[in-house]
Design an enzyme around this catalytic site. Structure first.
Site, PDB file in Angstrom:
ATOM      1  N   HIS A 277       2.256 -21.718  -2.951  1.00  0.00           N
ATOM      2  CA  HIS A 277       3.547 -21.360  -3.560  1.00  0.00           C
ATOM      3  C   HIS A 277       4.315 -20.346  -2.696  1.00  0.00           C
ATOM      4  CE1 HIS A 277       2.728 -23.679  -7.099  1.00  0.00           C
ATOM      5  NE2 HIS A 277       1.652 -22.981  -7.411  1.00  0.00           N
TER       6      HIS A 277
ATOM      7  N   ASP B 233      -3.152 -30.242  -5.395  1.00  0.00           N
ATOM      8  CA  ASP B 233      -3.186 -29.257  -6.477  1.00  0.00           C
ATOM      9  C   ASP B 233      -2.337 -29.799  -7.631  1.00  0.00           C
ATOM     10  OD1 ASP B 233      -3.747 -26.002  -6.683  1.00  0.00           O
ATOM     11  OD2 ASP B 233      -2.031 -26.658  -7.888  1.00  0.00           O
TER      12      ASP B 233
ATOM     13  N   HIS C 250      -0.288 -28.197  -9.450  1.00  0.00           N
ATOM     14  CA  HIS C 250       1.056 -27.618  -9.399  1.00  0.00           C
ATOM     15  C   HIS C 250       1.763 -28.085  -8.139  1.00  0.00           C
ATOM     16  CE1 HIS C 250      -1.464 -24.848 -11.781  1.00  0.00           C
ATOM     17  NE2 HIS C 250      -0.382 -24.703 -12.525  1.00  0.00           N
TER      18      HIS C 250
ATOM     19  N   ASP D  45      -7.215 -28.090  -9.988  1.00  0.00           N
ATOM     20  CA  ASP D  45      -6.792 -27.866 -11.373  1.00  0.00           C
ATOM     21  C   ASP D  45      -6.302 -29.144 -12.058  1.00  0.00           C
ATOM     22  OD1 ASP D  45      -4.809 -27.767  -9.508  1.00  0.00           O
ATOM     23  OD2 ASP D  45      -3.961 -25.862 -10.164  1.00  0.00           O
TER      24      ASP D  45
END
Lengths: 596, 449
Positions: free
Chosen positions: B126, B165, B167, B254
């Site tokens: 991020h 991931d 996200h 995740d």
């Protein structure tokens, strides 16, 4: 008071009585080792030690420590008895991949997770079936190993109860959790297997040893030497015979360490006291490198490998180079080659009806020519090397340099010596790199970056005296070559002190604490902290080594903490707790008493 | 010393052998947390370590564990502009995590191992080109820091990053938004349902790098079959067509059915199948916060998949068939997503969304929020419209706490005109006493004033 040491070697069984203050040998004997059995040599050596030294009172012996090849020989010659192994792997890598095809390996349902929680109960019926099959196949000892059993031995114990019903009270049953607290399921399987396989042999040896000692008037504790250069009681060795395998190199290292500490061989003994040192042992076919870290023998991160079985047995960290005094010297395509084989009549060059070819020269010939040693006839050595000069593959630089064959021989000898020393240097540095490249798991360790940095070399083996100053030049470190005794191993065994390394696992959310090696299981509450765990650890050591107190100084029985970690844990349910992991040890070293 | 040596082995007991040699950097940072109860805490890789050790993984010939190096600020400056100064934003743990990724990269590019995997924390995907603070548990983009170091040390050019991931890796997307040599593909839970709320199919890269960013937003509750469809029928053909020299996997974990902060249905074996399909050279751990129920098993399965070994027995204790299932509707949706994505990849169109043309350049204004530190950033981006290179990039940035900084970025393959324009802008900033940062990737020069 005295310490007694006994070492079973391939040819001789040595026994020695040692003064615990000076580390000097007071008396020693050699008895022949029988090719297929250890005990007669051991008994003869012990008996002669006291008969030939009638002035030394057996009642004054503080401890007898035995280094024996018994277990190792039994394993390597397949003299062990059939062992059934029950494995509960749960999810993960198929454990059969770490084994060999073996009808005595039974993989069963039932599992524990990484915190030791039972995630699948074992199936009683399939356990019973497996046990009956093993019995039918002739298993006379059992090993029961469950994944993550050091964190919770309950499943293994449950299976052991069932096994007792079928195998009766006298069959040795070894649990993985008692074998080692380290996490490595395949290695725990192999280690537990070794303990089960060697149980009967080890018990018989231990009993015979005890009886012989009594007959000689020895009233002291009897210890067995381990691969980690420490010892444990003969009683302990019955249940953990695997640890006694590979004790030979450990005895040797302790012996040399004792001799290198002698005042008359080194004026600078203080330098060698608590620093990092290489220990280089040059034999006939190989050169072995070991390390002393801050004066203590450095142990390998991974366990001993015996007969192809990777185990959890703690052992010295060593590296072996195929290069020694008898290594064959050759020239190939303008380059010199050393070894890896030992020199002997070169049968490959021998055609039918021809005169046997002469064996290639050796490194010992090189030492002779260069005046570093005079082990055999120098002229013979020169002739052997001259044969290589005549070879068209001989390096051009040698033959071009001087027309004088004497000078050419010396130049070639020098080239072989330099090549050998360069190999030793390269391997030594690579070994150090391997040791220092250990992974780290915390920011602190990454920043501190503690590395082993040897300050000197203890150099032993037949060519050590001859090569000492050459090796010093090559490595750029002070090298000392202590005068060696033919009883080094027995001396080392005598001076070994008790060692042990154990793990503690505590999980306050599960309310469980285990110290698998000491067979300690305990309920704990939410307030349990690292300090409490360290206190419990110290207590467990004290309880397990109560009998050693009388024989050892307090300094020898110092519990060292290898690591002590506390993790704040948040369960998915929102509960807070703590996971603690401690590894503590009695480190190996010499059991020398301080001078009054 | 004589007789036995610890490593005298016979073939009697041979451990399973890795098909691809695999180097692991395991750096759990056992002494660092964002805060005591934060998901990014000391405990995160504890159970994974126990599982890997107990499996005997490091005894397998071909699988080796290596020590990480520590990245330094020069490694980070190759990727990020950081007006507050690196020392304010990146702590030692970030340098260690980026260093772990770099070490993993070296293992492969130096030829030591066929593949590598950095199991490290904290994550980084991020972290954007400009770093004013921490976002989504990240401060330094560890994959980008690794990649730029590998480009410098080994001269690799065309590289694909596949981000698995849950996200959207908005940071990695942003770092490589204008770079036609770096293909960024992200598979993630649809941004309408999860942080950071981006990663839609129409985000295709900047005006001069259209098609080098591919987003695959998957619907919530996508399971093994859905992920496999996406990786086999979208990611794989895109990679095959683009032909990267190197594939990096941002291996967040995740998407697992037990993850507490996401809503996907992937299992450990599903992860392994996906990794097998993508076949990355280097994997770097990103997120994943089901630290007991997922990580030990997912990491093990991913490692086995990377090593080319059997992972069929890595079944997490909580696994049930329905927990890893994908509904028929969901499969249909992903099928349509496949058709659309492949069509866009083949014909990315002429213009990037969100830009306006202004005086020989492309301009975009943005607001970025740093959730870890509670900072709001205002950005104005100007990309030189250059027919010969990706173009000089100038970013003006300020936050609630700091005044404007001019960030000048001369890309690796910049043409002389763009490079000269960048130098001019730096001199102008100096003359006007503006705060500035200057990055010249061609000459590996990074300055600030």
């Amino acid at each position: 008071m005295m310490l007694a040491g006994l070492d079973v070697g391939g040819t001789f069984t040595d026994a020695a009585l040692v003064d615990p203050v000076s580390g000097r040998c007071l008396a020693s004997v050699k008895a022949p080792t029988r090719p297929d059995t250890v005990l007669p040599g051991v008994l003869e050596a012990l008996e002669r030690l006291f008969r030939e030294n009638a002035d030394l009172n057996p009642g004054k012996v503080k401890r007898l420590t035995v280094s024996s090849t018994l277990g190792l020989n039994a394993l390597l010659t397949n003299k062990t008895r059939p062992v059934g192994i029950m494995a509960l792997p749960g999810p993960g890598i198929d454990p059969a991949l770490f084994w060999r095809p073996d009808p005595l390996l039974r993989i069963l349902p039932g599992a524990q997770d990484h915190r030791g929680r039972v995630t699948a109960a074992p199936d009683k019926k399939s356990v019973t079936e497996a046990l009956e099959t093993l019995k039918k196949l002739g298993a006379v000892a059992l090993a029961i190993v469950c994944k993550f059993s050091p964190k919770n031995p309950d499943l293994e114990k449950e299976l052991a109860v069932q096994a007792r019903l079928i195998f009766g009270p006298d069959t040795p049953i070894v649990l993985g959790s008692e074998t080692s607290g380290s996490l490595n399921f395949p290695r725990r399987m192999h280690t537990a297997w070794c303990n089960a396989a060697l149980y009967a042999i080890s018990r018989e040896f231990s009993d015979a040893l005890k009886k012989a000692a009594q007959n000689l008037g020895l009233v002291c504790p009897i210890n067995i030497l381990k691969a980690d250069a420490g010892s444990f009681s003969a009683a302990h060795a019955i249940t953990d015979p695997a640890s006694t395998m590979g004790s030979g190199p450990a005895a040797g290292l302790l012996g040399i360490l004792a001799m290198s500490k002698r005042p008359q061989t080194n004026a600078d003994s203080k330098i060698f006291e608590r620093t990092d040192q290489y220990m280089i042992d040059m034999g006939g076919t190989s050169t072995d490198i070991a390390l002393l870290a801050a004066g203590e023998p450095l142990l390998a991160r991974k366990g001993l490998n015996v007969g192809g079985r990777p185990t959890l047995i703690r052992t010295l960290w060593t590296r072996s180079i195929a290069l020694g005094g008898d290594s064959a010297l050759r020239v190939r395509a303008g380059e010199v080659c050393i070894g890896p084989d030992r020199s002997g009549p070169d049968l490959s060059l021998q055609g039918e009806g021809e005169v046997p070819a002469l064996p290639p020269p050796t490194l010992t010939d090189v030492f002779n020519i260069l005046g570093l040693a005079s082990i055999s006839d120098v002229q013979m050595s020169r002739q052997a090397l001259r044969r290589l000069l005549a070879d068209p593959d001989c390096p051009q630089t040698i033959t071009k340099e001087s027309p004088d064959p004497e000078k050419q021989t010396e130049a070639l000898a020098k080239l072989f010596l330099d090549t050998a020393l360069a190999r030793i240097k390269e391997e030594t540095l690579d070994f150090l790199r391997e040791i220092n490249a250990q992974p780290v798991y915390t920011i602190r360790e990454l920043l501190v970056d503690k590395k082993i940095a040897p300050q000197g070399v203890i150099f032993i083996g037949a060519p050590a005296q001859a090569l000492r100053s050459e090796l010093e030049k090559a490595l750029g470190l002070p090298v000392k070559a202590p005068l060696e005794s033919p009883f080094a191993n027995a001396l080392g065994a005598a001076l070994a002190k008790p060692t042990q390394a154990v793990e503690l696992y505590a999980d306050t959310l599960l309310g469980r604490l285990t110290i698998p090696d000491f067979n300690v299981e305990k309920k704990i509450n939410a307030a349990y902290r690292l300090e409490d765990a360290q206190a419990d650890m110290a207590q467990a050591f004290a309880a397990a080594f109560r009998d050693e107190k009388a024989v050892n100084s307090d300094a020898d029985l110092q519990v060292q903490t290898v690591f002590a970690e506390s993790f704040a844990v948040f369960d998915p349910s929102g509960q807070r707790g703590r996971i603690l992991r401690i590894r503590s040890q009695y480190a190996p070293g010499l059991a020398l008493e301080r001078e009054e | 010393m004589r007789e036995t040596q610890p490593d005298k082995t016979s073939d009697q007991f041979s451990a399973p052998r890795a098909v691809h040699s695999l180097g692991l950097i395991f750096f759990p940072a056992f002494d660092w947390a964002i805060s005591p109860s934060h998901p990014e805490r000391e405990e995160r890789l504890l159970y994974t370590q126990d599982q890997l050790r107990e499996e005997g993984l490091f005894d397998i010939p071909g699988i080796s564990e290596h020590r990480p190096e520590l990245a330094d600020f020069s490694d980070i400056s190759r990727v990020h502009f950081c007006p507050p100064g690196f020392a304010r934003v990146a702590e030692v743990p970030h340098l260690a995590s980026a260093g772990s990724a770099i070490s993993a990269g070296h293992l492969v590019l130096s030829g030591t191992c066929d593949k590598s995997f950095a199991l490290t924390r904290p994550p980084g995907h991020h972290a954007m080109k400009v770093v004013q603070g921490g976002r989504g548990f990240c401060a330094v983009n560890i994959e980008a820091v690794m990649l730029e170091r590998l480009r410098k040390d080994y001269g690799v050019r065309r590289v694909a990053i596949v981000d698995t991931d849950c996200h959207h890796g908005d940071g990695s997307q942003d770092v490589y938004w204008h770079d036609p040599d770096t293909l960024y593909i992200s598979l993630h839970q649809d941004g309408r349902t999860l942080y950071p709320g981006s990663g839609f199919s129409n985000e295709l890269g900047g005006p001069q790098a259209l098609g080098a960013t591919i987003n695959i937003p998957l619907p919530p509750r996508t399971g093994d079959a859905g992920f496999l469809l996406a990786s086999k029928e979208i990611v794989k053909p895109v990679l095959d067509a683009w032909k990267p020299e190197l594939i990096i996997n941002s291996a967040g974990q995740d998407n697992h059915f037990s993850d507490p902060i996401t809503d996907m249905h992937l299992s450990a074996r599903g992860y392994a199948e996906m990794v097998k399909t993508i076949n990355p050279d280097i994997a770097v751990l990103e997120g994943g916060y089901s630290i007991q129920g997922a990580l030990p098993y997912v990491n093990l399965a991913v490692i086995l998949a990377l090593a080319g070994m059997d992972f069929s027995r890595v079944i997490e204790p909580a696994w049930r068939e329905d927990l890893a299932a994908t509904s028929p509707d969901c499969m249909d949706y992903i099928g349509r997503l496949r058709d659309k994505t492949l069509e866009i990849f083949q014909r990315p169109g002429q213009s990037a969304t969100g830009y306006r043309r202004e005086k020989g350049g492309f301009v975009r204004e943005r607001d970025i929020y740093y959730d870890t530190d509670g900072i709001s950033e205002q950005q104005s981006e100007n990309l030189r419209d250059c027919p010969n290179c990706p173009g000089l990039l100038i970013i003006r940035t300020r936050t609630s706490y700091s005044d404007w900084t001019i960030c000048i970025h001369i890309p690796r393959s910049a043409c002389p005109a763009c490079a000269a324009a960048g130098e001019d802008r730096k001199r102008e900033a100096e003359r006007k006493h503006e705060a500035w940062e200057f990055s010249d990737q061609r000459n590996d020069i990074y300055l600030r004033g």
